[in-house]
Design a protein around this motif. Sequence first.
Motif, short mmCIF file in Angstrom:
data_model
loop_
_atom_site.label_atom_id
_atom_site.label_comp_id
_atom_site.label_asym_id
_atom_site.label_seq_id
_atom_site.Cartn_x
_atom_site.Cartn_y
_atom_site.Cartn_z
N VAL A 29 0.83 -1.21 0.00
CA VAL A 29 0.00 0.00 0.00
C VAL A 29 0.86 1.25 0.00
O VAL A 29 0.47 2.30 -0.52
CB VAL A 29 -0.96 -0.01 1.21
N PHE A 67 -5.01 3.18 4.63
CA PHE A 67 -5.75 3.93 3.61
C PHE A 67 -5.90 5.39 4.00
O PHE A 67 -5.72 6.30 3.18
CB PHE A 67 -7.13 3.31 3.38
N LYS A 80 -2.89 7.37 3.29
CA LYS A 80 -2.76 7.64 1.84
C LYS A 80 -3.77 8.69 1.38
O LYS A 80 -3.45 9.56 0.56
CB LYS A 80 -2.98 6.34 1.07
N THR A 126 -6.90 0.03 -2.44
CA THR A 126 -6.56 1.42 -2.13
C THR A 126 -6.62 2.29 -3.37
O THR A 126 -7.18 3.39 -3.36
CB THR A 126 -5.16 1.49 -1.48
#
Length: 715
Positions: free
Chosen positions: A229, A487, A490, A551
């Motif tokens: 990720v 997540f 991000k 993601t």
Amino acid sequence: MRPRSLALSAAIAVLPLTVVSLGVSTAQAAPTPQAASRVALPNTVTPAVARSQKQGDLPADRTMSVSVNLKLRNTADLDRFLKAVSTPGTPEYGRYLTPAQFTALYGPTEADVAKVRAYLTGQGLTVDSVSANRQVVNVRGTAAQVAKAFGTHESSYSDPQQGGRTFFANDAAASVPAELAGTVEGVSGLDNHTVRTSRAVKPKAVTPHATPSGFGPAQYDGAYRLDKVGADGTGTTVALWEFDGYSSTNLRTYDSQYGLTGPAVSTVSVDGANYDAKPGDGQGEVELDSEIVRGVAPKATQLVYEAPNSDQGEIDMAAQIVSENRVSVISISWGSCEPDTTASSMTAVNNSFKQAAAQGISIFSASGDDGSRDCTRSTSGSTVKAVDFPASSPYNTGVGGTNLKVSGNAYSSESAWSTAGGGVSTQFAKPSWQTGTGVTGTMRTVPDIASNADPASGFAIYTTGGWQVYGGTSAAAPLWSGYTALFNQKAKAAGQAVLGEANPKLYSLANSSSYGTVLHDVTTGKNQDFSTKTGYDQVTGWGTPVADSLTTALLGGTTPPPTGGCTSAQLLGNAGFETGTAAPWTASSGVVDNSASEAAHGGSWKAWMDGYGSAHTDSVSQTVSIPAGCKATFTFWLHVDTAETGSTAYDKLTVAAGSTTLATYSNANAASGYVQKSFDLSAFAGQTVTLKFTGTEDSSLQTSFVVDDTALTVS
């Protein structure tokens, strides 16, 4: 309620329950018959009363502590906002509220609290606290004072389904004066039956292992591509929802073993609870939750909320977490089967979950470890099909379980864990976003997604002085919570909102052409009553994460419209309005109705628009996703009743699908009974569309537009 952790190769041991002696002494006065000035509060009696043996009165001088739970306001607009804030493309998407904004718009008012407080103190009760979101008023007093205040009688009972366990409970529904009925949702703490006891299964080996066995972070992060990720949880905070404590030394040992560093775990006390000096039987559960989150998102801050193991403790924990608003995700590994949980207490907790969704807080809850028979270790027993709360809440993402196989640190295959919780809720209506499942009916289904949970493919956990192997859906929930921390990191870097309520987005992706790239579809295995299948099932939901692709898709801002093969289904939630509330419809106040003035087509409830004889507009709507390739038919039963005469259309009902008007009816269509209407919506296949009824009435002579037994069937 119970945590959802299981240890490998273990025998199940029922934990002892510490219960205060309920010996019968000075009797309470019998409650006076309820006068017309009092209103009964439904669902305030624990279901266990019907199956238990009454032992006598609770001593009148016994001190009790109860929660008076207050109703939310403007609920139709709240439902509309919650749908909009999680729907890409709407003006409100990702524009979450602060606690102060939520309380100002939807919470009880200060005047509501003052009115309730005045009544309670007038009954001799002491108000100990009011939650910051004004949803909970905690009071204490003697059993006699509580009985008088709420029109109840408290007795001691013996539960034969739990080995004769003794508990206290109110014999009948609580009540409040009529002037409080519009403010008070329910009363919790009138019984102490539903406790959240640890169901952790201990290893057969008495001596813990000196070295770890089972999956470590490299394996589960690699298998689910969590390590791809490109985040480590920096700047995010996760709440762990707990009813026991932990050893910081054990957590540090886990970190040291796997070379993990991050903020020290800290405890947040709820109602004075703090178990860390002497953790109980649930210690392994708490340490499992923390260590899995650390393994996925090592730099995330962890706040361990520790609450008393009671209905009141759970309600207060939910209210405190959302009021403090310190976290963006909550991990829940404790639960109870719906049929054995007092419904009014579930409602109170769920109201705080609505606030969490409005504030952008994601919640992941274990779906249970007794398969589709969640009451197996509770009062109702293994013959009852049941699901677990809080996983069944529409504002929680229920996490099921799998058996994961890896090749090195890479994903190999998965099958369903045979005792992963799943099924159909009896408490909550199917939300509008729960589409494409192939499951008919109007109630919510569980789980939504899954990850590894089988103890046979379990996790290496350091707890109680050694290494053990744990599984259970309580390992799956913190894994998804850790992913959400990644997540959210991000998303912040990309200038986007946090994930918030996850299910609307996850279901949209699952119904799109992206499905096979963002989730592993688990198609082998079953629990007692449900088998896995292509797509959604009631064991593993939509499947397990492909974290990097998931993601990327979620950060795309919008999700593709549904596509793929068509499974015959009825897509509307609460299609006959029989839950007695609007959800998942968005409706004007008073539209969902069960009065005798206008009869329902079927059952007792219907949507009654207008009928005031003055200028007025009512509406009721629901948003659904229609899978591509499907034939879609929208039907409903309509009754028009009017005081108008002649053929001039004074009052009108418009039926629309998105911006397309399907039909317009008026007072001129009045008839003595119901007429079924039908529309072909196949042109909307592959799209998300809002079906809406809007009734407008002029300034004189009433016209009532009554809609019931709706359906949107696809095939």
